[in-house]
Enzyme design. Sequence first.
Site, short mmCIF file in Angstrom:
data_model
loop_
_atom_site.label_atom_id
_atom_site.label_comp_id
_atom_site.label_asym_id
_atom_site.label_seq_id
_atom_site.Cartn_x
_atom_site.Cartn_y
_atom_site.Cartn_z
N SER D 64 18.20 28.82 24.14
CA SER D 64 17.15 29.84 24.24
C SER D 64 17.36 30.84 25.37
O SER D 64 16.68 31.86 25.41
CB SER D 64 15.78 29.18 24.44
OG SER D 64 15.42 28.47 23.28
N LYS D 67 17.87 34.30 24.34
CA LYS D 67 16.77 35.16 23.92
C LYS D 67 16.50 36.28 24.92
O LYS D 67 15.97 37.33 24.58
CB LYS D 67 15.50 34.32 23.74
CG LYS D 67 15.62 33.28 22.63
CD LYS D 67 14.45 32.29 22.63
CE LYS D 67 14.62 31.23 21.56
NZ LYS D 67 13.57 30.18 21.64
N TYR D 191 19.99 34.17 14.44
CA TYR D 191 19.33 33.32 15.43
C TYR D 191 20.14 32.07 15.75
O TYR D 191 20.38 31.74 16.91
CB TYR D 191 17.93 32.95 14.92
CG TYR D 191 17.18 32.01 15.81
CD1 TYR D 191 16.55 32.48 16.96
CD2 TYR D 191 17.12 30.64 15.54
CE1 TYR D 191 15.86 31.62 17.80
CE2 TYR D 191 16.44 29.77 16.38
CZ TYR D 191 15.80 30.26 17.51
OH TYR D 191 15.13 29.40 18.34
#
Lengths: 309, 309, 309, 309
Positions: D64, D67, D191
Amino acid sequence: MPTLDEALAEIHDEMADHIDRGRVADYIPQLGKVDPARFGIAVVTNDNGVFTIGDADETFSIQSISKVFTLTLALGEVGDSLWKRVGREPSGNAFNSIVQLEQEGGIPRNPFINAGAIVVSDILLAGHEPRETIGEILRFLRFLTEDDTIAIDEAVAASERATGFRNFALANYMKSFGNLRHPPEMALGVYFHHCAIAMSCRQLALAGRFLAHDGINPATGHSVIARQKARRINALMLTCGHYDGSGEFAFQVGIPGKSGVGGGILGIVPGQATLAVWSPGLNENGNSKLGTLALGKLAKMMNWSIFAP
Amino acid sequence: MPTLDEALAEIHDEMADHIDRGRVADYIPQLGKVDPARFGIAVVTNDNGVFTIGDADETFSIQSISKVFTLTLALGEVGDSLWKRVGREPSGNAFNSIVQLEQEGGIPRNPFINAGAIVVSDILLAGHEPRETIGEILRFLRFLTEDDTIAIDEAVAASERATGFRNFALANYMKSFGNLRHPPEMALGVYFHHCAIAMSCRQLALAGRFLAHDGINPATGHSVIARQKARRINALMLTCGHYDGSGEFAFQVGIPGKSGVGGGILGIVPGQATLAVWSPGLNENGNSKLGTLALGKLAKMMNWSIFAP
Amino acid sequence: MPTLDEALAEIHDEMADHIDRGRVADYIPQLGKVDPARFGIAVVTNDNGVFTIGDADETFSIQSISKVFTLTLALGEVGDSLWKRVGREPSGNAFNSIVQLEQEGGIPRNPFINAGAIVVSDILLAGHEPRETIGEILRFLRFLTEDDTIAIDEAVAASERATGFRNFALANYMKSFGNLRHPPEMALGVYFHHCAIAMSCRQLALAGRFLAHDGINPATGHSVIARQKARRINALMLTCGHYDGSGEFAFQVGIPGKSGVGGGILGIVPGQATLAVWSPGLNENGNSKLGTLALGKLAKMMNWSIFAP
Amino acid sequence: MPTLDEALAEIHDEMADHIDRGRVADYIPQLGKVDPARFGIAVVTNDNGVFTIGDADETFSIQSISKVFTLTLALGEVGDSLWKRVGREPSGNAFNSIVQLEQEGGIPRNPFINAGAIVVSDILLAGHEPRETIGEILRFLRFLTEDDTIAIDEAVAASERATGFRNFALANYMKSFGNLRHPPEMALGVYFHHCAIAMSCRQLALAGRFLAHDGINPATGHSVIARQKARRINALMLTCGHYDGSGEFAFQVGIPGKSGVGGGILGIVPGQATLAVWSPGLNENGNSKLGTLALGKLAKMMNWSIFAP
């Protein structure tokens, strides 16, 4: 098919053997003192025969079963306008009552969850003092049973008040949405007292007769409530009468019923019988563990089901 | 009491006058093309008499009504082990299905919400190809109705798949909890097709007969499913058959029923009749608006209620 | 870069032109009487210079801004044990406070949502009478500002109590989990009064100085609270100081701040300045609409941001 | 104050002694294979000095943390219009992401929860093929670090896809609200790959420099993103960078940070330093357990806090 007496005897014996009887409610300290071994059943048939076994004449705290009778009274007094302030859908989740109060503007999902019953108490107050309304509820139960000994267990009522912070929370929450007309303490005064009414299985089964007979007390022929309203109270008992275990009760037992955390359950077999059972230990949904099993077995043995031909 | 023909005629006329017929579902584009003025009822009585009015022989997309039949098949195949993967409680809230999937570890609340029916489809797959399972479902409906014309509307099935992102979300969500045995696309392949089955009111009422007769098809005497299972399917229809309007349907109509967003409703009066109604416009809970009114009126006129003596 | 006086003048003029000033809180009737046209700013710089514009010396109800000071007092008294009873995470949703109380066993998410501040009031009570604790809070604010005129607006306090059913609900709910040591009315007595404290922008900006200086009042050199605790209060203001608009305030303004529904906001620029703004109209998150805009503009003009090099 | 080398050495020794290192994420099987004893830190100071200790040059799955960089790219490409499709508030609860998607019409709460990052991937697609967008993300990271060896761990990417049913659920759910422009599989293709990028602490700390310097890479003087946007990304990292542990990280560490379930954390000390830590074991919020402790200790030793004067 066995006779009712045979069926009750068999069930009584079977239940006596159960080691795991569930857990007695102890969040109200007075309830926690009850002996988990107590067990009773009463059945009133459509010809007014009364069949009992075990502790069927012992009184216990009827708790939420009282909500059936306060709803009946309130529907008689204000009619369908009641449904503007209370819904008639299953709540779907133990905790949802307060979430859904938020999402649904302070309107409780149904009259059998605590929030809904508190609104019903508020409706019954109608500007009177709590003790007057409490008196009216008692008179109604004595009238239904023709038994003037029915009374409130004041120690339980006091215990409920002293520990009822969650109910205070619910009442204040609804008041913030304007869905109580009286101060929260007054509606709760009525609520705590009607939950603390003490009745025996026999008295409960007698009190519920009008629901098995389209609103008429079969012993007296008196109309207690209009036909359609009686049917609808049965419908609400079926869909909402056992909190988040209502679907399960309908699935396993197949008749309208209303439970209380005192371990009692009132069951209705339209046209045939009214049942009351008492076993203080509760299952994980807060309904009498052996009481549910006993009613399921009794219904099966007697072929009682509203879903059968 | 009126005759059934008189009752149907009166209801048909009354419904024809309704201006506000609800809103036709349009999230599946094919369904949005249906004329909201269509209206039909079929009643099959316990002596196999068939009474119809209006568009009772016109086929429409049965949508979620199909879940009653896939549940019946799955219970016949895997028995009560099904309940390890699907619950039997009302969901309590339209949106809760996915919230509760989270809170309850991927176990849907009941077999009639989408998530539950997708699990049932997964159970029916049992290692086969989706087209085989779809074939089995069709054969079951043709057997129940003795009508080999029942078929899938492939345009609707394709439309469901193309727009069914929410169902893809639910299936993947349950898969993440391990509650689907097959790839989500396969379970959805079965699900989208059984929802796209086209049937008429007559066919639906015929297909539902075993539920009014403790599991036996009264025309043939064949046992479709065990007695207790038939009663329990009725119980589930009553508590969960109309999404978050299930309590309302039980309250207003008083019989087990299952709705579909195509505007159909199947109703069961145990021992007496099976009903099917079709009116494409939906109310705010996604159930046929006039269909609900029509069944309520029919039940009242014929004094059909599982909550009556 | 403009001087502070130039910046304040420009902002004051710009804000005066705003037609849509948000909506004055009216759920507490006394607050609803305030003129939405009022507007003031006060800035105290690190050399104790005070810059003001508009109604900066007019007192208003500081409401939830008081929670910064009760938290500071409670941390000073009981230290990190406070965090056993209150969390330090953003609540994520306006309504979640009560849902999360349920899910998280009666522990409020942070000390700035109402539930959390009620627990802080309960901690400050420590067995005393509410009026003693209220006196202690007032003395603390008078000490921080060297201004003995700071007082409670008793009409607002009474108004809060009379309409504060939701806060009664929260307090009773937490009491049911055992997370209040005193009766709910007592904790709420403290809570309603500290929310009803009236202060001006000047007084607020002076009171907040210790937060911009690692716990030390720069005017007197006195340590108000330990260095690490001061930083952590700033962190909580940043992540939780504006209810469900906290992320937005951090994003738009870039400094720790705490809002109140009276229309005030206290802002902290560590090492550089303390800001207070007042404009009674609120945005959809319950934070001062023009106050937020004004602080954002001021921070940008003066290049104040804790996220900048 | 110790030197950075002294501080890193002390922290490294202290962390080596920890028995309870948290739990390595195993829901992505490839991640579960990582040795929990690995530990590294890299610090890049404002004069481009690089300080490391332990396994600071070992690559790991940044998950993550990626991100932060996809958000930076997307803000550069579509500017503030991004905020029409993604919010900027803390989610407040692990499970809320999907509940809130329902309540908030398919708009994820912030770009750092999975749903938000999937929307950012969808924005970056902009009509291209996933592999083109993935290439663009890699080029951006290589440009920031001046290191062309940064690559995707294809085994991790495949593992994420094979087990990513929850992310498929989120993507399909948002698609049902129209908040994805491309097919869910395409947005997820981007993603899953950017989460599978492998980088070392050194590379991460270098890549994050622009956030500590108002959008400018201090080594090259190039502007990576506008000043205000860089500050706002820091604000989002502070309020939302550690899921439901964001408040805790702000409270304990006091700087903007972004964690990944691979055990990495990127931290920003505006104007002073960029930090990256790696320790694979996670705490109950899914953030590196020792990584959080190490950054807290390092920040305290070096007196780094955005809440300090």
